[in-house]
Design an enzyme around this catalytic site. Structure first.
Site, PDB file in Angstrom:
ATOM      1  N   CYS A 157       5.183  -5.500  15.957  1.00 13.98           N
ATOM      2  CA  CYS A 157       4.443  -4.538  16.779  1.00 13.98           C
ATOM      3  C   CYS A 157       2.993  -4.996  16.911  1.00 13.98           C
ATOM      4  O   CYS A 157       2.294  -5.183  15.914  1.00 13.98           O
ATOM      5  CB  CYS A 157       4.510  -3.146  16.147  1.00 13.98           C
ATOM      6  SG  CYS A 157       6.195  -2.536  15.919  1.00 13.98           S
ATOM      7  N   CYS A 192       3.103   8.508   1.471  1.00 15.07           N
ATOM      8  CA  CYS A 192       3.498   7.513   2.458  1.00 15.07           C
ATOM      9  C   CYS A 192       3.742   6.221   1.697  1.00 15.07           C
ATOM     10  O   CYS A 192       2.828   5.681   1.080  1.00 15.07           O
ATOM     11  CB  CYS A 192       2.401   7.326   3.496  1.00 15.07           C
ATOM     12  SG  CYS A 192       2.723   5.988   4.664  1.00 15.07           S
ATOM     13  N   CYS A 201       6.021  -7.220   7.082  1.00 23.67           N
ATOM     14  CA  CYS A 201       6.966  -6.515   7.956  1.00 23.67           C
ATOM     15  C   CYS A 201       7.848  -7.498   8.696  1.00 23.67           C
ATOM     16  O   CYS A 201       7.410  -8.607   9.040  1.00 23.67           O
ATOM     17  CB  CYS A 201       6.215  -5.640   8.967  1.00 23.67           C
ATOM     18  SG  CYS A 201       7.314  -4.551   9.926  1.00 23.67           S
ATOM     19  N   GLU A 251       0.826  -1.206   0.000  1.00 21.35           N
ATOM     20  CA  GLU A 251       0.000   0.000   0.000  1.00 21.35           C
ATOM     21  C   GLU A 251       0.858   1.253   0.000  1.00 21.35           C
ATOM     22  O   GLU A 251       1.954   1.277   0.556  1.00 21.35           O
ATOM     23  CB  GLU A 251      -0.919   0.017   1.226  1.00 21.35           C
ATOM     24  CG  GLU A 251      -1.964  -1.078   1.225  1.00 21.35           C
ATOM     25  CD  GLU A 251      -2.863  -1.021   2.451  1.00 21.35           C
ATOM     26  OE1 GLU A 251      -2.575  -0.210   3.356  1.00 21.35           O
ATOM     27  OE2 GLU A 251      -3.835  -1.777   2.516  1.00 21.35           O
ATOM     28  N   CYS A 295      -1.687   2.425   5.163  1.00 20.07           N
ATOM     29  CA  CYS A 295      -0.538   1.529   5.361  1.00 20.07           C
ATOM     30  C   CYS A 295      -0.027   1.572   6.787  1.00 20.07           C
ATOM     31  O   CYS A 295       0.219   2.624   7.342  1.00 20.07           O
ATOM     32  CB  CYS A 295       0.588   1.819   4.376  1.00 20.07           C
ATOM     33  SG  CYS A 295       0.794   3.483   3.783  1.00 20.07           S
ATOM     34  N   ASN A 305      -5.996   4.324  14.984  1.00 20.15           N
ATOM     35  CA  ASN A 305      -7.097   3.638  14.305  1.00 20.15           C
ATOM     36  C   ASN A 305      -7.153   2.207  14.820  1.00 20.15           C
ATOM     37  O   ASN A 305      -6.312   1.387  14.441  1.00 20.15           O
ATOM     38  CB  ASN A 305      -6.864   3.594  12.782  1.00 20.15           C
ATOM     39  CG  ASN A 305      -7.080   4.937  12.132  1.00 20.15           C
ATOM     40  OD1 ASN A 305      -7.929   5.707  12.547  1.00 20.15           O
ATOM     41  ND2 ASN A 305      -6.287   5.221  11.106  1.00 20.15           N
ATOM     42  N   CYS A 355      -0.078  -3.020  15.190  1.00 17.99           N
ATOM     43  CA  CYS A 355      -0.015  -2.672  13.771  1.00 17.99           C
ATOM     44  C   CYS A 355      -0.622  -3.758  12.899  1.00 17.99           C
ATOM     45  O   CYS A 355      -0.298  -4.940  13.036  1.00 17.99           O
ATOM     46  CB  CYS A 355       1.445  -2.433  13.370  1.00 17.99           C
ATOM     47  SG  CYS A 355       1.641  -1.997  11.633  1.00 17.99           S
TER      48      CYS A 355
END
Length: 347
Positions: free
Chosen positions: A118, A107, A114, A94, A339, A296, A121
Site C-alpha cells: 500500500c 492495536c 508487511c 509496534e 503502527c 497522518n 502506508c
C-alpha cells in the site's frame, strides 16, 4: 554445534503432558507449566515457583521462552501509548494502546514489516521479514493489558489487528493467538471485542467464514473504483473489487456479521463525487458501517489529507443512504506515527 532450543509456548497442553511422561514425570506437570506460560505469563522457568528445581532444569535444558520486550514506550498528551516491541531475534514491531472515556483498545501487529505494498502506508516501506508467532502476538496484548490497568485502572477491553502486517497473510498464527486470547486459560476475552483488519484477500476472507470465526472483520477499502484502488494499493490488481465483493457477501451469508470499511479520503485522489457514489453503491452489497479516517501524512508526497468539506460530502451521502458512518480522528499526533496508518481506531 549447539542445537537451537524450541520456544516451549509452541507446544500444546497435551504435548507438554506427553513431554513430562516421556521424562518420567507426572502428566499433570504439563498442566502446571501451561498455566504458568499463559495465564500467569511467566518470563522464565525460574518464575514457576510451584515446580521443582529439577523439573525447571529439565525445561531449561530443552526449551526457551521467547518473550517480547517493550523496548521503548511513548505516551501522548491524549493518553495514547505506543510500544516499540523487541522480539527475541532483535527485530522490532509496534503496538498501541488507545484509550477513550469508556474503554481501552490494543492495536497489535501480526508481521515484521508487511507482505503488501500500500503506497500510503509507512509499514509497507519495510519489506516483510517474517510472520509473528502466536505467542508474540499474545504478548503484545498482555503488555497493553498491563498498561491499561496501570494507567487507566481497568483491563483491556478491545483488540484490533491493525498494526504492522497483513493478518490474513499470517492466518494460522493470528487465529492461534486469538484462540488463546479468548480462552479461559488466556485472557478470556470475548471474540466480539476483537477486530481483524485486512486489506482484502478474498480467498482468506472466505476461509475465515468457513472456519466459523466469531470476531469482527474490517476491510481497508479506500476506494470502490478498481483503477483508483490499484493506484493506492497496487497488490489489489490481483484482487479486483468484484472478487472482494463476492467474498464479503459469502462472509455475511455464513456469519451474519457486519463488515467495517476503513476508508481514508485523500486530496485529489478519492475526494470527488464519482468516488463517493461508488462507495455508497459498494456499501449496499453487504450490511456494513464506514469509518472515515483522518490521515497522518508520512511525507510531502501525493497522499495528503483531504479537506473537511470533502469528508462532509462523504458523510452526507452515506447517511442519506442509511449507512452508518463515523469519522476517526488521529490519535497520538505528538508521538511518532502509530503502527501502520490505521492505529488510530477502536474496534
Amino acid at each position: 554445534m549447539q542445537i537451537e532450543k524450541k520456544d516451549i509456548r509452541a507446544l500444546s497442553k497435551e504435548q507438554l503432558r506427553e513431554f513430562f511422561v516421556a521424562n518420567n514425570d507426572k502428566s499433570f506437570r504439563g498442566n502446571q507449566v501451561y498455566e504458568w506460560l499463559w495465564s500467569k505469563g511467566a518470563h522464565s522457568f525460574d518464575d514457576m515457583t510451584n515446580v521443582s528445581k529439577e523439573t525447571r532444569s529439565i525445561l531449561e535444558a530443552n526449551f526457551v521462552i521467547n518473550h517480547i520486550k517493550v523496548d521503548t514506550m511513548q505516551r501522548s498528551e491524549d493518553g495514547t501509548v505506543k510500544n516499540a516491541v523487541r522480539l527475541h531475534d532483535g527485530l522490532v514491531v509496534e503496538s498501541v494502546l488507545i484509550p477513550t472515556n469508556t474503554r481501552t483498545t490494543a492495536c497489535v501487529s501480526s508481521q515484521v514489516g508487511c507482505s503488501l505494498d500500500c503506497n500510503f502506508c509507512a509499514t509497507a516501506r519495510l519489506k516483510r521479514m517474517r510472520n509473528l508467532e502466536p505467542a508474540e502476538i499474545y504478548d503484545q496484548v498482555i503488555a497493553i493489558d498491563k498498561e491499561s490497568r496501570l494507567y487507566y485502572n481497568h483491563p483491556l477491553s478491545n483488540i484490533v489487528f491493525m498494526g504492522m502486517g497483513e493478518p490474513l497473510m499470517n492466518y494460522n498464527n493470528v487465529l492461534k493467538a486469538i484462540e488463546m486470547i479468548i480462552s479461559p486459560e488466556g485472557l478470556g476475552m470475548s471474540p466480539k471485542r476483537i477486530m481483524v483488519s485486512t486489506s482484502g484477500v478474498p480467498k482468506m476472507i472466505k476461509k475465515l467464514a468457513d472456519d466459523d470465526v466469531k470476531f469482527k472483520l474490517a476491510v481497508s477499502l479506500h476506494s470502490a473504483i478498481d483503477e483508483i484502488r490499484s493506484r493506492i494499493m497496487p497488490f489489489s490488481e490481483n484482487f479486483p473489487l468484484a472478487d472482494l465483493r463476492e467474498s464479503l457477501e459469502y462472509w455475511y451469508r455464513k456469519t451474519k456479521s457486519k463488515i467495517s470499511y476503513e476508508y481514508v479520503v485523500w486530496k485529489d485522489i478519492n475526494d470527488n463525487k464519482e468516488s463517493i457514489d461508488a462507495l455508497v453503491k459498494f456499501c449496499k452489497y453487504v450490511p456494513c458501517k464506514v469509518n472515515l479516517i483522518e490521515y497522518n501524512p508520512i511525507d510531502d508526497g501525493e497522499f495528503q489529507q483531504a479537506s473537511e468539506e470533502s469528508i462532509n460530502a462523504y458523510i452526507k451521502a452515506l447517511e442519506t443512504s442509511g449507512i452508518v458512518v463515523k469519522v476517526r480522528r488521529s490519535r497520538g499526533k505528538d508521538i511518532d506515527a502509530a503502527c501502520g496508518q490505521l492505529a488510530n481506531k477502536e474496534a
